[in-house]
Design a protein around this motif. Structure first.
Motif, mmCIF file in Angstrom:
data_model
loop_
_atom_site.group_PDB
_atom_site.id
_atom_site.type_symbol
_atom_site.label_atom_id
_atom_site.label_comp_id
_atom_site.label_asym_id
_atom_site.label_seq_id
_atom_site.Cartn_x
_atom_site.Cartn_y
_atom_site.Cartn_z
ATOM 1 N N LEU A 136 0.863 -1.092 -0.051
ATOM 2 C CA LEU A 136 0.098 0.110 -0.076
ATOM 3 C C LEU A 136 0.748 1.094 0.069
ATOM 4 N N LEU A 137 1.866 1.342 0.650
ATOM 5 C CA LEU A 137 3.030 2.335 0.619
ATOM 6 C C LEU A 137 3.488 2.429 -0.723
ATOM 7 N N ASN A 138 3.602 1.436 -1.421
ATOM 8 C CA ASN A 138 4.107 1.627 -2.852
ATOM 9 C C ASN A 138 3.289 2.199 -3.744
ATOM 10 N N ARG A 139 2.020 1.844 -3.536
ATOM 11 C CA ARG A 139 0.896 2.550 -4.294
ATOM 12 C C ARG A 139 0.589 4.032 -3.951
ATOM 13 N N TYR A 140 0.537 4.406 -2.730
ATOM 14 C CA TYR A 140 0.068 5.534 -2.361
ATOM 15 C C TYR A 140 0.914 6.358 -1.485
ATOM 16 N N SER A 141 2.511 6.091 -1.450
ATOM 17 C CA SER A 141 3.234 6.975 -0.906
ATOM 18 C C SER A 141 4.448 6.905 -1.793
ATOM 19 N N GLU A 142 5.598 7.856 -1.082
ATOM 20 C CA GLU A 142 6.586 8.061 -1.877
ATOM 21 C C GLU A 142 7.641 7.079 -1.596
ATOM 22 N N ALA A 143 8.516 6.888 -2.702
ATOM 23 C CA ALA A 143 9.452 5.788 -2.723
ATOM 24 C C ALA A 143 10.348 5.480 -1.526
ATOM 25 N N HIS A 144 10.809 6.703 -1.130
ATOM 26 C CA HIS A 144 11.756 6.581 0.227
ATOM 27 C C HIS A 144 11.186 6.192 1.274
ATOM 28 N N VAL A 145 9.754 6.401 1.478
ATOM 29 C CA VAL A 145 9.116 6.225 2.561
ATOM 30 C C VAL A 145 8.868 4.398 2.515
ATOM 31 N N VAL A 146 8.814 3.993 1.408
ATOM 32 C CA VAL A 146 8.676 2.317 1.511
ATOM 33 C C VAL A 146 10.147 1.512 1.969
ATOM 34 N N GLY A 147 11.252 2.471 1.371
ATOM 35 C CA GLY A 147 12.308 1.960 1.976
ATOM 36 C C GLY A 147 12.635 1.868 3.286
ATOM 37 N N GLY A 148 12.152 3.235 3.940
ATOM 38 C CA GLY A 148 12.281 3.470 5.453
ATOM 39 C C GLY A 148 11.538 2.336 6.169
ATOM 40 N N PHE A 149 10.264 2.361 5.898
ATOM 41 C CA PHE A 149 9.252 1.226 6.387
ATOM 42 C C PHE A 149 10.026 -0.211 6.390
ATOM 43 N N SER A 150 10.420 -0.613 5.104
ATOM 44 C CA SER A 150 10.708 -1.978 4.965
ATOM 45 C C SER A 150 12.171 -2.400 5.850
ATOM 46 N N VAL A 151 13.018 -1.559 6.006
ATOM 47 C CA VAL A 151 14.132 -1.988 7.131
ATOM 48 C C VAL A 151 13.655 -2.495 8.365
ATOM 49 N N ALA A 152 12.737 -1.329 8.912
ATOM 50 C CA ALA A 152 12.060 -1.734 10.221
ATOM 51 C C ALA A 152 11.240 -2.919 10.251
ATOM 52 N N TYR A 153 10.192 -3.089 9.077
ATOM 53 C CA TYR A 153 9.556 -4.301 9.214
ATOM 54 C C TYR A 153 10.153 -5.607 9.049
ATOM 55 N N ASN A 154 11.337 -5.527 8.600
ATOM 56 C CA ASN A 154 12.338 -6.488 8.193
ATOM 57 C C ASN A 154 12.788 -7.315 9.559
ATOM 58 N N LEU A 155 12.997 -6.448 10.505
ATOM 59 C CA LEU A 155 13.354 -6.865 11.654
ATOM 60 C C LEU A 155 12.177 -7.639 12.390
ATOM 61 N N VAL A 156 11.102 -7.198 12.219
ATOM 62 C CA VAL A 156 9.827 -7.675 12.855
ATOM 63 C C VAL A 156 9.811 -9.242 12.188
ATOM 64 N N GLN A 157 9.932 -9.509 10.814
ATOM 65 C CA GLN A 157 9.831 -10.502 10.317
ATOM 66 C C GLN A 157 11.062 -11.445 10.617
ATOM 67 N N THR A 158 12.017 -10.916 10.737
ATOM 68 C CA THR A 158 13.411 -11.782 11.419
ATOM 69 C C THR A 158 12.761 -12.548 12.584
ATOM 70 N N PHE A 159 12.402 -11.725 13.494
ATOM 71 C CA PHE A 159 11.926 -12.110 14.873
ATOM 72 C C PHE A 159 10.914 -13.184 14.683
ATOM 73 N N ILE A 160 9.938 -13.126 13.836
ATOM 74 C CA ILE A 160 8.972 -14.075 13.404
ATOM 75 C C ILE A 160 9.504 -15.314 13.067
ATOM 76 N N ALA A 161 10.393 -15.268 12.149
ATOM 77 C CA ALA A 161 11.051 -16.195 11.566
ATOM 78 C C ALA A 161 11.904 -17.082 12.235
ATOM 79 N N VAL A 162 12.273 -16.691 13.554
ATOM 80 C CA VAL A 162 13.041 -17.407 14.541
ATOM 81 C C VAL A 162 12.094 -18.388 15.274
ATOM 82 N N LEU A 163 10.846 -17.875 15.461
ATOM 83 C CA LEU A 163 9.976 -18.547 16.365
ATOM 84 C C LEU A 163 9.249 -19.799 15.612
#
Length: 324
Positions: A238-265
């Protein structure tokens, strides 16, 4: 074998994979820059979402079929291949339509082809991983995940040290090759049964029986799995569709940390289910998960900006602030 001893190898493997994923993620984020990092996130998130949607819970149903059904599993590998091939054709068509309608940047044909091809390969890998669990072969289960993580990390790191830079095309190619290596390893582990299925067992009637058996185990878990995949992918898409490209990049690195934590469990929970290990209570599980979530939320609130600035750089911090 006690519950702890049974789960320790899986948790250890997941922790190693999580650490490698984090470190290589930092390298990728810094080398690509915030715009390209956002585009990479859109491609990989689309791959993950379409893997679940096109698979339509087939991995979960096949796993439950193998776990609970008394039917003979002879010939099951041929079904895995057949389903993966069919879904591969569907993924090429559906992903092309989705990218044409929704993605806001140009995707090279080679990148599109690799992402599309990785979807049926990921589904097939899921079949093989679940089959290892059903055979109580936790070693191959853990090794396949380690192989995928190590191959991906080594390929990306080697390219960087050789050329001093990274690009999206090579990263998604490394992503695909890591899946191929993991599939190849599991096929070698189960090679005898795999080739016997095709040479002596495969038949239309046998395939139909397996498909009917798998269909019996579609249930509440299928919409739950698909719902989780949509919820997990929605922010970046949704950010890719309705926001600017740099916002997607900033959000993606933070969200990647969450996904890493989930992938451990989650792999550890899969081992528990496959072993029917129920020596824990629901309350204990809820307390554990809530505790981890609480630690994560508090850490993010008080240390998030410092962490983002130190690890990823100031451009990612500035972008993340635009989300608030």
């Amino acid at each position: 074998m006690t519950l702890l001893k049974r789960l320790l190898p899986s948790f250890s493997a997941s922790s190693v994979i999580g650490l490698m994923s984090f470190l290589i993620g930092v390298l990728i984020a810094r080398q690509l820059g915030i715009i390209d990092r956002g585009q990479l996130a859109v491609l990989l998130t689309s791959q993950q979402l379409f893997t679940v949607i096109i698979g339509f819970g087939i991995n979960d149903a096949a796993f439950l079929y193998g776990l609970n059904s008394k039917d003979s599993k002879s010939g099951i590998f041929s079904i895995y291949v057949l389903i993966s091939l069919i879904l591969g054709v569907i993924s090429l068509i559906s992903l092309h339509l989705y990218f044409a309608a929704s993605v806001t940047f140009e995707i090279p044909n080679f990148d599109f082809f690799i992402i599309s091809l990785s979807i049926p390969m990921t589904i097939f890998l899921g079949f093989l991983i679940n089959f290892s669990l059903l055979q109580n072969n936790e070693h191959s289960f853990n090794r396949s995940r380690l192989i995928r993580g190590i191959v991906y990390t080594l390929l990306v790191a080697s390219y960087f040290f050789a050329f001093g830079t990274l690009n999206i095309t090579f990263i998604i190619t490394a992503f695909f090759l890591a899946i191929v290596f993991a599939v190849s390893y599991l096929l070698s582990v189960h090679s005898k049964m795999f080739f016997e299925d095709f040479v002596t067992v495969f038949s239309i009637s046998n395939a139909a029986n397996h498909l009917k058996g798998i269909a019996r185990f579609y249930g509440w878990n299928t919409p739950a799995t698909m719902g989780w995949a949509i919820v997990a992918a929605a922010p970046i898409l949704l950010l890719n569709r309705y926001s600017e490209a740099h916002v997607v990049g900033g959000f993606s690195v933070a969200y990647n940390l969450v996904q890493t934590f989930i992938a451990v469990l989650t792999p550890t929970l899969s081992v528990m289910i496959s072993q029917r290990e129920m020596s824990f209570t629901k309350n204990q599980l809820i307390i554990t998960l809530v505790s981890f979530c609480g630690i994560g939320v508090l850490s993010s609130y008080f240390l998030g900006e410092i962490f983002m600035s130190f690890i990823y750089g100031n451009e990612y911090v500035s972008s993340a602030k635009n989300l608030v």
